[in-house]
Each structure stands twice: as structure tokens, then as C-alpha cells.
Scaffold this motif. Structure first.
Motif, PDB file in Angstrom:
ATOM      1  N   SER A  37       0.835  -1.202   0.000  1.00 35.87           N
ATOM      2  CA  SER A  37       0.000   0.000   0.000  1.00 35.87           C
ATOM      3  C   SER A  37       0.867   1.247   0.000  1.00 35.87           C
ATOM      4  CB  SER A  37      -0.900   0.039   1.239  1.00 35.87           C
ATOM      5  OG  SER A  37      -1.851  -0.986   1.214  1.00 35.87           O
ATOM      6  N   VAL A  38       0.384   2.297  -0.656  1.00 37.76           N
ATOM      7  CA  VAL A  38       1.056   3.594  -0.640  1.00 37.76           C
ATOM      8  C   VAL A  38       0.240   4.512   0.257  1.00 37.76           C
ATOM      9  CG1 VAL A  38       1.808   5.566  -2.014  1.00 37.76           C
ATOM     10  CG2 VAL A  38       2.026   3.254  -2.939  1.00 37.76           C
ATOM     11  N   VAL A  39       0.911   5.079   1.260  1.00 35.99           N
ATOM     12  CA  VAL A  39       0.262   5.946   2.239  1.00 35.99           C
ATOM     13  C   VAL A  39       1.090   7.222   2.376  1.00 35.99           C
ATOM     14  CG1 VAL A  39      -0.775   4.035   3.520  1.00 35.99           C
ATOM     15  CG2 VAL A  39       1.511   4.807   4.126  1.00 35.99           C
ATOM     16  N   LEU A  40       0.619   8.134   3.203  1.00 34.51           N
ATOM     17  CA  LEU A  40       1.362   9.357   3.506  1.00 34.51           C
ATOM     18  C   LEU A  40       1.933   9.251   4.918  1.00 34.51           C
ATOM     19  CD1 LEU A  40      -1.134  12.007   2.110  1.00 34.51           C
ATOM     20  CD2 LEU A  40       0.969  11.188   1.032  1.00 34.51           C
ATOM     21  N   ALA A  41       3.194   9.667   5.060  1.00 32.29           N
ATOM     22  CA  ALA A  41       3.848   9.666   6.364  1.00 32.29           C
ATOM     23  C   ALA A  41       4.716  10.916   6.451  1.00 32.29           C
ATOM     24  CB  ALA A  41       4.703   8.409   6.527  1.00 32.29           C
TER      25      ALA A  41
END
Length: 96
Positions: free
Chosen positions: A43-47
Motif C-alpha cells: 500500500s502507498v500511504v502518507l507519512a
């Protein structure tokens, strides 16, 4: 639950039928999850790196309990970072 069911489910990492579920170490999530429960491997998420830093795209490369191992999408040679689900944000909906 009888002993046959216990043997078939092993350590309860996966439900009967062998399909992984959110929270399992082998859960392959949606590439662009719309709900935190869909976050899994790949998964690609924001951090963010810190409170004064912006949010950047990161890919989930590992799961250990409730902690996600991430690699920065645009800086793959940087060290792996660890974040809890509550420290991540989802990408906005729309075209990828």
C-alpha cells in the motif's frame, strides 16, 4: 472449535479458508487504500518525518503487529521508517 479447526487455522494468523486479513503480517493491502483497514503490504500511504516536516508518499514493506515498516517512495535508498497506523494518512481519492 474442535481440534481439526485449530490445526487448520494454525496460530490464527489467517482465518479459515486461508485468506489474510488486515493486521496479519502477510496482508497484501490495496495499492491506494481508501480506509485504514485496507493498508497492507504494498500500500502507498502518507507519512511524515517529524512534526515540522511535510507528508510524503511511502510504501508499506512490512508489518509487525500494529507497526508498519515503510520506505519513502521517492527516496528508496533512505533508511526504513516505522510508523503506527495512527501516524499515517491516506492519499486523497482520485486518479493515480
Amino acid at each position: 472449535m474442535d481440534t481439526r479447526e485449530k490445526a487448520s487455522t494454525g496460530n490464527n494468523a489467517n482465518p479459515p479458508g486461508g485468506k489474510p486479513r488486515p493486521g496479519d503480517r502477510t496482508f497484501v493491502g490495496q495499492p491506494k487504500p481508501r480506509d485504514p483497514a485496507e493498508i497492507g503490504l504494498g500500500s502507498v500511504v502518507l507519512a511524515h518525518e517529524g512534526p515540522d516536516e511535510g507528508w510524503w508518499e511511502a510504501e508499506v514493506i512490512g508489518i509487525n503487529g500494529r507497526v508498519f515498516s515503510l520506505r519513502w517512495r521517492n527516496y528508496p535508498t533512505q533508511p526504513t521508517i516505522l510508523r503506527k497506523a495512527t501516524e499515517l494518512a491516506l492519499l486523497p481519492p482520485g486518479e493515480a
